[in-house]
Design a protein around this motif. Structure first.
Motif, PDB file in Angstrom:
ATOM      1  N   ILE A 293       0.839  -1.204   0.000  1.00  0.00           N
ATOM      2  CA  ILE A 293       0.000   0.000   0.000  1.00  0.00           C
ATOM      3  C   ILE A 293       0.872   1.251   0.000  1.00  0.00           C
ATOM      4  CG2 ILE A 293      -1.600   1.369   1.399  1.00  0.00           C
ATOM      5  CD1 ILE A 293      -2.930  -1.250   2.238  1.00  0.00           C
ATOM      6  N   ILE A 294       1.908   1.257   0.838  1.00  0.00           N
ATOM      7  CA  ILE A 294       2.797   2.420   0.909  1.00  0.00           C
ATOM      8  C   ILE A 294       3.513   2.636  -0.420  1.00  0.00           C
ATOM      9  CG2 ILE A 294       4.912   3.317   1.968  1.00  0.00           C
ATOM     10  CD1 ILE A 294       4.006   2.004   4.579  1.00  0.00           C
ATOM     11  N   LEU A 295       4.037   1.555  -1.013  1.00  0.00           N
ATOM     12  CA  LEU A 295       4.757   1.689  -2.276  1.00  0.00           C
ATOM     13  C   LEU A 295       3.820   2.144  -3.400  1.00  0.00           C
ATOM     14  CD1 LEU A 295       7.219  -1.343  -2.247  1.00  0.00           C
ATOM     15  CD2 LEU A 295       7.567   0.996  -1.473  1.00  0.00           C
ATOM     16  N   PHE A 296       2.589   1.643  -3.381  1.00  0.00           N
ATOM     17  CA  PHE A 296       1.618   2.079  -4.390  1.00  0.00           C
ATOM     18  C   PHE A 296       1.297   3.560  -4.207  1.00  0.00           C
ATOM     19  CE2 PHE A 296      -2.852   2.813  -5.637  1.00  0.00           C
ATOM     20  CZ  PHE A 296      -2.730   2.552  -6.998  1.00  0.00           C
ATOM     21  N   SER A 297       1.195   3.989  -2.961  1.00  0.00           N
ATOM     22  CA  SER A 297       0.892   5.404  -2.700  1.00  0.00           C
ATOM     23  C   SER A 297       2.035   6.295  -3.156  1.00  0.00           C
ATOM     24  CB  SER A 297       0.637   5.618  -1.205  1.00  0.00           C
ATOM     25  OG  SER A 297       1.835   5.542  -0.462  1.00  0.00           O
ATOM     26  N   VAL A 298       3.281   5.828  -2.954  1.00  0.00           N
ATOM     27  CA  VAL A 298       4.445   6.599  -3.386  1.00  0.00           C
ATOM     28  C   VAL A 298       4.433   6.737  -4.910  1.00  0.00           C
ATOM     29  CG1 VAL A 298       6.957   6.589  -3.515  1.00  0.00           C
ATOM     30  CG2 VAL A 298       5.852   5.995  -1.383  1.00  0.00           C
ATOM     31  N   LEU A 299       4.067   5.655  -5.589  1.00  0.00           N
ATOM     32  CA  LEU A 299       3.966   5.702  -7.046  1.00  0.00           C
ATOM     33  C   LEU A 299       2.897   6.705  -7.481  1.00  0.00           C
ATOM     34  CD1 LEU A 299       4.739   4.593  -9.822  1.00  0.00           C
ATOM     35  CD2 LEU A 299       3.018   2.813  -9.500  1.00  0.00           C
ATOM     36  N   MET A 300       1.758   6.696  -6.795  1.00  0.00           N
ATOM     37  CA  MET A 300       0.678   7.632  -7.117  1.00  0.00           C
ATOM     38  C   MET A 300       1.121   9.077  -6.898  1.00  0.00           C
ATOM     39  SD  MET A 300      -2.130   6.178  -8.184  1.00  0.00           S
ATOM     40  CE  MET A 300      -3.391   7.398  -7.805  1.00  0.00           C
ATOM     41  N   VAL A 301       1.859   9.299  -5.810  1.00  0.00           N
ATOM     42  CA  VAL A 301       2.318  10.653  -5.478  1.00  0.00           C
ATOM     43  C   VAL A 301       3.243  11.192  -6.556  1.00  0.00           C
ATOM     44  CG1 VAL A 301       3.813  11.950  -3.919  1.00  0.00           C
ATOM     45  CG2 VAL A 301       2.010  10.513  -2.989  1.00  0.00           C
ATOM     46  N   ASN A 302       4.073  10.321  -7.113  1.00  0.00           N
ATOM     47  CA  ASN A 302       5.137  10.779  -8.000  1.00  0.00           C
ATOM     48  C   ASN A 302       4.960  10.408  -9.467  1.00  0.00           C
ATOM     49  OD1 ASN A 302       6.848  11.857  -5.861  1.00  0.00           O
ATOM     50  ND2 ASN A 302       7.018   9.747  -5.209  1.00  0.00           N
ATOM     51  N   VAL A 303       3.839   9.776  -9.804  1.00  0.00           N
ATOM     52  CA  VAL A 303       3.688   9.240 -11.161  1.00  0.00           C
ATOM     53  C   VAL A 303       3.835  10.306 -12.236  1.00  0.00           C
ATOM     54  CG1 VAL A 303       1.162   9.483 -11.192  1.00  0.00           C
ATOM     55  CG2 VAL A 303       2.275   7.745 -12.619  1.00  0.00           C
ATOM     56  N   THR A 304       3.349  11.516 -11.979  1.00  0.00           N
ATOM     57  CA  THR A 304       3.433  12.568 -12.996  1.00  0.00           C
ATOM     58  C   THR A 304       4.844  13.117 -13.140  1.00  0.00           C
ATOM     59  OG1 THR A 304       2.844  14.256 -11.365  1.00  0.00           O
ATOM     60  CG2 THR A 304       1.045  13.267 -12.633  1.00  0.00           C
ATOM     61  N   LYS A 305       5.695  12.839 -12.143  1.00  0.00           N
ATOM     62  CA  LYS A 305       7.053  13.393 -12.178  1.00  0.00           C
ATOM     63  C   LYS A 305       8.053  12.453 -12.825  1.00  0.00           C
ATOM     64  CE  LYS A 305       6.132  15.950  -7.955  1.00  0.00           C
ATOM     65  NZ  LYS A 305       4.775  15.438  -7.773  1.00  0.00           N
ATOM     66  N   TYR A 306       7.628  11.206 -13.096  1.00  0.00           N
ATOM     67  CA  TYR A 306       8.565  10.241 -13.664  1.00  0.00           C
ATOM     68  C   TYR A 306       8.446  10.103 -15.171  1.00  0.00           C
ATOM     69  CZ  TYR A 306       8.909   8.873  -8.805  1.00  0.00           C
ATOM     70  OH  TYR A 306       9.077   8.873  -7.450  1.00  0.00           O
ATOM     71  N   SER A 307       7.550  10.851 -15.787  1.00  0.00           N
ATOM     72  CA  SER A 307       7.393  10.760 -17.233  1.00  0.00           C
ATOM     73  C   SER A 307       8.609  11.362 -17.915  1.00  0.00           C
ATOM     74  CB  SER A 307       6.132  11.501 -17.675  1.00  0.00           C
ATOM     75  OG  SER A 307       6.052  11.526 -19.079  1.00  0.00           O
ATOM     76  N   PHE A 308       9.155  10.628 -18.858  1.00  0.00           N
ATOM     77  CA  PHE A 308      10.303  11.131 -19.607  1.00  0.00           C
ATOM     78  C   PHE A 308       9.880  12.097 -20.721  1.00  0.00           C
ATOM     79  CE2 PHE A 308      12.200   7.200 -17.936  1.00  0.00           C
ATOM     80  CZ  PHE A 308      13.349   7.742 -17.405  1.00  0.00           C
ATOM     81  N   LYS A 309       8.587  12.055 -21.050  1.00  0.00           N
ATOM     82  CA  LYS A 309       8.111  12.923 -22.119  1.00  0.00           C
ATOM     83  C   LYS A 309       7.818  14.308 -21.566  1.00  0.00           C
ATOM     84  CE  LYS A 309       6.127   9.230 -24.905  1.00  0.00           C
ATOM     85  NZ  LYS A 309       4.901   8.710 -25.557  1.00  0.00           N
TER      86      LYS A 309
END
Length: 340
Positions: A293-309
């Motif tokens: 749950i914590i790792l999924f939440s971290v992904l949700m928090v940062n998902v927009t910042k990891y896009s290479f485009k």
């Protein structure tokens, strides 16, 4: 680690630095528990960080770095006390009564606190739905882990000392994130190795005071320290501190704090594998669920910042003096953004 003449870091160095903090820091939870099997906790922290700091500062002097700049030392003192003495000290203290894997799971909430404490980017971060949802889910995961501890303490399978240790490691990510953000925003012109050296030395001195306060010197006997505790301390000094921490401080200078915080994805996995395989630690289904749950939440928090485009503003054909067609300019800019 140094950047190139154009002030852009080598891609290979960035990859090596990330790999170092991903794997080495994941293993430090295991080696901390091994080290405090022979050393009192605060004294172990003092030996680890003072030794690493003095060795690194000596190297800085050999390289001709300016190491006596008051502003840099003052900034390093604040960030070092937050990250190494408060946060890492809490981890060391907690591992006296908690399995290393559980401590690593609790600390995995680091990136959530990076977003929560980064006031300068609140408007951007908290204006994003995935970030807000991720923060809520992350706190739910931490509460789930702590709720299990409360239930265990009530039925007698977890002591009050262990519950206090869990509370302590819940605070550790806050201190670490605050220290890392301060280190990034207050970094001067000094190389990252100079900042790392002073952070470790100042934290080491604070650990000595804490060891004196807990009367650890009077009960400590060098002859009683087992060989594996010495080996673990050596690993923490050279790999966990000089290697990984220096890589971390350097990455904070050349990459965003959110990207650097992705080590929290991998560290708990490494810690769990080492704890289960070599320390015979038991991880419950509920604890693994909390980690996921914590790792999924971290992904949700940062998902927009990891896009290479990245959005690329192409020059107007009428105003551009370039002989390249617009689509070729766009491709070149896209490649440059990915490599950078």
């Amino acid at each position: 680690m140094e950047t190139t003449a154009t002030n852009k870091p080598s891609l290979l160095l960035v990859i090596i630095a990330f790999a170092t903090i991903y794997v080495v820091w994941g293993s430090t939870y295991f080696f901390i528990q091994m080290a405090i099997g022979g050393f009192p906790p605060m004294l172990m922290g003092a030996l680890r960080f003072l030794t690493a700091g003095v060795l690194l500062l000596t190297w800085c002097l050999i390289k001709g770095d300016k190491v006596w700049v008051k502003k840099d030392i003052r900034s390093s003192a604040i960030s070092g006390l937050l990250m190494l003495f408060t946060a890492t000290g809490g981890v060391i203290w907690a591992e006296q009564s908690l399995p290393s894997a559980i401590v690593a799971i609790m600390v995995s909430a680091n990136p959530i606190w990076f977003v929560a404490l980064d006031k300068a980017n609140w408007k951007v971060n908290l204006g994003n739905k995935s970030t807000v949802i991720g923060l809520i889910i992350g706190f739910a995961g931490v509460i789930l882990l702590f709720a299990e501890a409360i239930i265990k303490s009530m039925n007698g399978s977890m002591t009050s000392t262990q519950v206090f240790a869990l509370l302590l490691v819940m605070v550790d990510p806050i201190a670490w994130s605050a220290g890392a953000l301060f280190s990034k925003k207050s970094s001067g012109t000094a190389p990252a190795r100079v900042s790392s050296a002073w952070q470790m030395i100042i934290a080491g001195l604070a650990f000595i005071i804490a060891a004196l306060f807990h009367h650890e010197f009077s009960s400590f006997h060098v002859s009683q320290v087992p060989a594996k505790a010495w080996m673990a301390l050596g690993y923490l000094v050279f790999f966990g501190s000089i290697g990984a921490f220096s890589a971390y401080i350097w990455l904070l200078k050349v990459r965003s704090a959110v990207q650097v915080s992705t080590h929290s994805y991998v560290n708990p996995v490494i810690a769990i594998l080492l704890g289960v395989l070599f320390a015979h630690e038991n991880i419950s289904i509920l604890q693994l669920l909390g980690l996921l749950i914590i790792l999924f939440s971290v992904l949700m928090v940062n998902v927009t910042k990891y896009s290479f485009k990245k959005r690329i503003k192409l020059p107007s054909p009428k105003k551009s003096n370039s002989s390249l067609p617009a689509y070729r300019i766009g491709v070149a800019a896209e490649i440059k953004s990915v490599v950078a």
